[in-house]
Scaffold this active site. Structure first.
Site, PDB file in Angstrom:
ATOM      1  N   ILE A  30       0.978  -1.104   0.159  1.00 24.14           N
ATOM      2  CA  ILE A  30      -0.050   0.169  -0.058  1.00 24.14           C
ATOM      3  C   ILE A  30       0.818   1.346   0.011  1.00 24.14           C
ATOM      4  O   ILE A  30       0.591   2.134  -0.674  1.00 24.14           O
ATOM      5  CB  ILE A  30      -0.938  -0.116   1.374  1.00 24.14           C
ATOM      6  CG1 ILE A  30      -1.907  -0.937   1.133  1.00 24.14           C
ATOM      7  CG2 ILE A  30      -1.687   1.196   1.643  1.00 24.14           C
ATOM      8  CD1 ILE A  30      -2.526  -1.612   2.541  1.00 24.14           C
ATOM      9  N   SER A 175      -4.413   2.009  10.336  1.00 22.80           N
ATOM     10  CA  SER A 175      -4.708   1.011  11.442  1.00 22.80           C
ATOM     11  C   SER A 175      -5.315  -0.170  10.593  1.00 22.80           C
ATOM     12  O   SER A 175      -4.723  -0.478   9.457  1.00 22.80           O
ATOM     13  CB  SER A 175      -5.992   1.840  12.133  1.00 22.80           C
ATOM     14  OG  SER A 175      -6.364   0.639  13.180  1.00 22.80           O
ATOM     15  N   TYR A 205      -2.325  -7.729  17.578  1.00 25.35           N
ATOM     16  CA  TYR A 205      -2.434  -6.956  16.181  1.00 25.35           C
ATOM     17  C   TYR A 205      -3.516  -6.187  16.581  1.00 25.35           C
ATOM     18  O   TYR A 205      -3.412  -4.812  16.374  1.00 25.35           O
ATOM     19  CB  TYR A 205      -2.675  -7.888  15.064  1.00 25.35           C
ATOM     20  CG  TYR A 205      -2.769  -6.946  13.997  1.00 25.35           C
ATOM     21  CD1 TYR A 205      -1.682  -6.335  13.283  1.00 25.35           C
ATOM     22  CD2 TYR A 205      -3.957  -7.095  13.002  1.00 25.35           C
ATOM     23  CE1 TYR A 205      -1.729  -5.700  12.076  1.00 25.35           C
ATOM     24  CE2 TYR A 205      -4.185  -6.258  11.929  1.00 25.35           C
ATOM     25  CZ  TYR A 205      -2.959  -5.704  11.365  1.00 25.35           C
ATOM     26  OH  TYR A 205      -2.865  -4.891  10.374  1.00 25.35           O
ATOM     27  N   LYS A 209      -3.412  -1.912  17.097  1.00 28.86           N
ATOM     28  CA  LYS A 209      -4.057  -1.246  15.753  1.00 28.86           C
ATOM     29  C   LYS A 209      -5.241  -0.111  16.469  1.00 28.86           C
ATOM     30  O   LYS A 209      -5.515   0.960  16.053  1.00 28.86           O
ATOM     31  CB  LYS A 209      -4.701  -1.924  14.670  1.00 28.86           C
ATOM     32  CG  LYS A 209      -3.509  -2.570  13.772  1.00 28.86           C
ATOM     33  CD  LYS A 209      -2.704  -1.567  12.897  1.00 28.86           C
ATOM     34  CE  LYS A 209      -1.935  -2.281  12.068  1.00 28.86           C
ATOM     35  NZ  LYS A 209      -0.997  -1.339  11.354  1.00 28.86           N
ATOM     36  N   VAL A 236      -6.018  -6.206   1.376  1.00 26.51           N
ATOM     37  CA  VAL A 236      -5.217  -5.929   0.240  1.00 26.51           C
ATOM     38  C   VAL A 236      -4.394  -7.056   0.268  1.00 26.51           C
ATOM     39  O   VAL A 236      -3.405  -7.297   0.945  1.00 26.51           O
ATOM     40  CB  VAL A 236      -4.532  -4.629   0.278  1.00 26.51           C
ATOM     41  CG1 VAL A 236      -3.690  -4.536  -0.918  1.00 26.51           C
ATOM     42  CG2 VAL A 236      -5.279  -3.223   0.754  1.00 26.51           C
ATOM     43  N   ASN A 240       3.261  -7.594   1.059  1.00 30.60           N
ATOM     44  CA  ASN A 240       3.906  -8.538   1.707  1.00 30.60           C
ATOM     45  C   ASN A 240       3.460  -8.876   3.117  1.00 30.60           C
ATOM     46  O   ASN A 240       4.248  -9.500   4.005  1.00 30.60           O
ATOM     47  CB  ASN A 240       5.502  -7.897   1.835  1.00 30.60           C
ATOM     48  CG  ASN A 240       5.955  -7.967   0.578  1.00 30.60           C
ATOM     49  OD1 ASN A 240       5.678  -8.687  -0.322  1.00 30.60           O
ATOM     50  ND2 ASN A 240       7.132  -7.009   0.386  1.00 30.60           N
TER      51      ASN A 240
HETATM   52  N1  LIG Z   1      -2.858  -5.316   3.318  1.00 29.18           N
HETATM   53  C1  LIG Z   1      -3.850  -5.366   4.021  1.00 29.18           C
HETATM   54  O1  LIG Z   1      -5.041  -6.017   3.792  1.00 29.18           O
HETATM   55  C2  LIG Z   1      -4.034  -4.315   5.376  1.00 29.18           C
HETATM   56  C3  LIG Z   1      -5.277  -4.289   5.892  1.00 29.18           C
HETATM   57  C4  LIG Z   1      -5.360  -3.280   7.099  1.00 29.18           C
HETATM   58  C5  LIG Z   1      -4.392  -2.582   7.482  1.00 29.18           C
HETATM   59  N2  LIG Z   1      -3.134  -2.743   6.781  1.00 29.18           N
HETATM   60  C6  LIG Z   1      -1.987  -1.931   7.143  1.00 29.18           C
HETATM   61  O2  LIG Z   1      -1.363  -1.258   6.108  1.00 29.18           O
HETATM   62  C7  LIG Z   1      -0.168  -1.029   6.230  1.00 29.18           C
HETATM   63  C8  LIG Z   1       0.596  -1.515   5.064  1.00 29.18           C
HETATM   64  O3  LIG Z   1       0.373  -2.769   4.783  1.00 29.18           O
HETATM   65  P1  LIG Z   1       0.754  -3.558   3.418  1.00 29.18           P
HETATM   66  O4  LIG Z   1      -0.370  -4.530   3.348  1.00 29.18           O
HETATM   67  O5  LIG Z   1       1.312  -2.643   2.372  1.00 29.18           O
HETATM   68  O6  LIG Z   1       2.159  -4.635   3.916  1.00 29.18           O
HETATM   69  P2  LIG Z   1       3.567  -4.564   3.441  1.00 29.18           P
HETATM   70  O7  LIG Z   1       3.718  -4.848   1.900  1.00 29.18           O
HETATM   71  O8  LIG Z   1       4.173  -5.719   4.058  1.00 29.18           O
HETATM   72  O9  LIG Z   1       4.367  -3.113   3.727  1.00 29.18           O
HETATM   73  C9  LIG Z   1       4.527  -2.988   5.250  1.00 29.18           C
HETATM   74  C10 LIG Z   1       5.941  -2.224   5.165  1.00 29.18           C
HETATM   75  O10 LIG Z   1       6.238  -1.841   6.335  1.00 29.18           O
HETATM   76  C11 LIG Z   1       7.668  -1.986   6.703  1.00 29.18           C
HETATM   77  N3  LIG Z   1       8.120  -2.343   7.762  1.00 29.18           N
HETATM   78  C12 LIG Z   1       7.867  -3.654   8.324  1.00 29.18           C
HETATM   79  N4  LIG Z   1       8.476  -3.432   9.615  1.00 29.18           N
HETATM   80  C13 LIG Z   1       9.309  -2.702   9.927  1.00 29.18           C
HETATM   81  C14 LIG Z   1      10.422  -2.170  10.614  1.00 29.18           C
HETATM   82  N5  LIG Z   1      10.651  -2.778  11.682  1.00 29.18           N
HETATM   83  N6  LIG Z   1      10.886  -0.916  10.362  1.00 29.18           N
HETATM   84  C15 LIG Z   1      10.648  -0.112   9.198  1.00 29.18           C
HETATM   85  N7  LIG Z   1       9.634  -0.728   8.361  1.00 29.18           N
HETATM   86  C16 LIG Z   1       8.963  -1.784   8.638  1.00 29.18           C
HETATM   87  C17 LIG Z   1       8.112  -3.175   5.546  1.00 29.18           C
HETATM   88  O11 LIG Z   1       9.265  -2.782   5.105  1.00 29.18           O
HETATM   89  P3  LIG Z   1      10.266  -4.247   4.611  1.00 29.18           P
HETATM   90  O12 LIG Z   1      10.088  -4.298   3.329  1.00 29.18           O
HETATM   91  O13 LIG Z   1      11.736  -3.826   5.204  1.00 29.18           O
HETATM   92  O14 LIG Z   1       9.800  -5.176   5.312  1.00 29.18           O
HETATM   93  C18 LIG Z   1       6.992  -2.534   4.492  1.00 29.18           C
HETATM   94  O15 LIG Z   1       7.640  -1.575   3.562  1.00 29.18           O
HETATM   95  C19 LIG Z   1       0.149  -1.804   7.493  1.00 29.18           C
HETATM   96  O16 LIG Z   1       0.235  -1.014   8.778  1.00 29.18           O
HETATM   97  C20 LIG Z   1      -0.775  -2.899   7.637  1.00 29.18           C
HETATM   98  O17 LIG Z   1      -1.085  -3.082   9.314  1.00 29.18           O
HETATM   99  C21 LIG Z   1      -3.079  -3.830   5.627  1.00 29.18           C
END
Ligand SMILES: NC(=O)c1ccc[n+]([C@@H]2O[C@H](COP(=O)([O-])OP(=O)(O)OC[C@H]3O[C@@H](n4cnc5c(N)ncnc54)[C@H](OP(=O)(O)O)[C@@H]3O)[C@@H](O)[C@H]2O)c1
Length: 334
Positions: A30, A175, A205, A209, A236, A240
């Site tokens: 995202i 969140s 989790y 959040k 989404v 990752n």
């Molecule tokens: N995907 C969904 O369905 C969904 C639903 C609800 C909420 N969200 C929220 O949306 C946000 C983005 O999620 P996403 O789905 O895009 O996941 P993602 O592709 O896994 O992206 C997460 C990002 O966070 C970074 N990260 C994780 N641990 C870290 C650390 N210790 N220090 C610095 N950066 C760190 C990762 O970096 P690295 O590449 O270095 O690991 C990555 O760039 C998250 O907060 C998630 O909880 C997502």
């Protein structure tokens, strides 16, 4: 609600109206699309991440993708004078409070103000473990480190409020609908390290959040010149965030299939998942009087968060707990 069209949000010319944004975790999922659209809108963006190599690779890919989009602009879009912004790496590891403080100090040394801060980075449903700072990893990554980063950057956000009185600086917190797993206001000291962890990890989790939503509500109250919002981006499934589960030996393939089926029926694309964050950053119709502290879900619809998350007594208790825990680690929060 209709799907958001990011092209409808105002574009800026960075040579005349420099606007600065910082996003954590902008190198994947995202966050990647959030950066893409802010970049297309002319923003100077710090992409904060723990791996210089991964962030720089994503910056190259973002530039390539943006160049492709620009080359396909229609005549009226060219006439609108759209300019690309700029992209910069900022080192931050949310597992480490000292890294978070260094990142804030580095940004303060580089920039006189900050218009947008997006606390996007996060982890989900990992096995129980503690960070070197002694917090449960989901709690620190998803809540405590974003709290620390944001409070350290409040002076830069306040400077933006002085310089651009008609454009409040914005803080967006990613969140999740998963915040509903915190169905009661448990002690924040609980780490829920119980069997079976596959269930209790969701409570951890949800707790983190929920605290993030509390944080946006309290920040809005304490800093009424900063527009603070929290977001559930939608389901989404191709980011990752799920990779711990999909990479498990033997069971990984089963989880992958499960997530894909769920995503087929209920999910949105990575790009559409970024639209609510983008709207919270760029939509000039959002304002402090009506939107501060609110929670938005897929496609930017306003939605009440859970009873626990919207309870202001709990929000105040969460704030006090966090400040105390940081004080115990010799970090003071103004
Ligand atoms: N995907 C969904 O369905 C969904 C639903 C609800 C909420 N969200 C929220 O949306 C946000 C983005 O999620 P996403 O789905 O895009 O996941 P993602 O592709 O896994 O992206 C997460 C990002 O966070 C970074 N990260 C994780 N641990 C870290 C650390 N210790 N220090 C610095 N950066 C760190 C990762 O970096 P690295 O590449 O270095 O690991 C990555 O760039 C998250 O907060 C998630 O909880 C997502």
């Amino acid at each position: 609600m209709a799907i958001i069209d990011p092209n409808t949000f105002p574009y800026i010319d960075p040579s005349k109206d420099r606007r600065v944004a910082l996003i954590t975790g902008g190198n994947s999922g995202i966050g990647w699309y959030t950066v893409l659209h802010l970049y297309l809108h002319g923003y100077t963006i710090y992409v904060a991440g723990r791996s210089r190599a991964r962030v720089n690779k994503s910056i190259d890919e973002l530039k390539e993708k943006a160049a492709k989009i620009v080359s396909n602009y229609k005549l009226e879009e060219i006439r609108e004078e759209r300019y690309l912004g700029s992209l910069h790496f900022l080192e931050i590891d949310l597992f480490s409070l000292s890294s978070v403080q260094n990142a804030a100090e580095n940004l303060i040394a580089k920039e006189p103000y900050l218009n947008i801060l997006i606390n996007n980075a996060g982890i989900m449903a990992l096995p129980y473990s503690l960070t070197p700072d002694g917090f449960e990893i989901q709690m620190q990554t998803n809540y405590i480190s974003p709290f620390l980063l944001t409070t350290k950057l409040v002076p830069l956000l306040e400077k933006a409020a002085d310089l651009f009185p008609d454009e409040p600086p914005r803080v967006v917190y990613l969140s999740s609908v998963g915040h509903h797993f915190m169905f009661s206001y448990f002690s924040l000291d609980s780490t829920f390290n119980y069997f079976p962890n596959i269930l209790f990890t969701w409570l951890r989790y949800g707790m983190a959040k929920t605290c993030g939503i509390h944080f946006m509500k309290m920040l809005a109250l304490r800093n009424p010149r900063i527009l603070c919002m929290s977001v559930h981006p939608g389901f989404v499934m191709n980011t990752n965030l799920f990779s711990y589960w999909t990479r498990l030996p033997i069971f990984g393939i089963m989880f992958w299939c499960l997530f894909q089926i769920f995503g087929y029926f209920f999910g949105v694309s990575n790009e559409r998942g970024a639209y609510t964050s983008i709207r919270c950053c760029l939509d000039r119709n959002y304002n402090i009087q009506k939107d501060n502290g609110k929670y938005y879900v897929t496609d930017g619809s306003e939605c009440p968060p859970s009873y626990v998350a919207r309870n202001m007594d709990y929000a105040a208790r969460t704030w006090i707990w966090t400040v105390k825990k940081l004080n115990e680690r010799n970090i003071s929060i103004p």
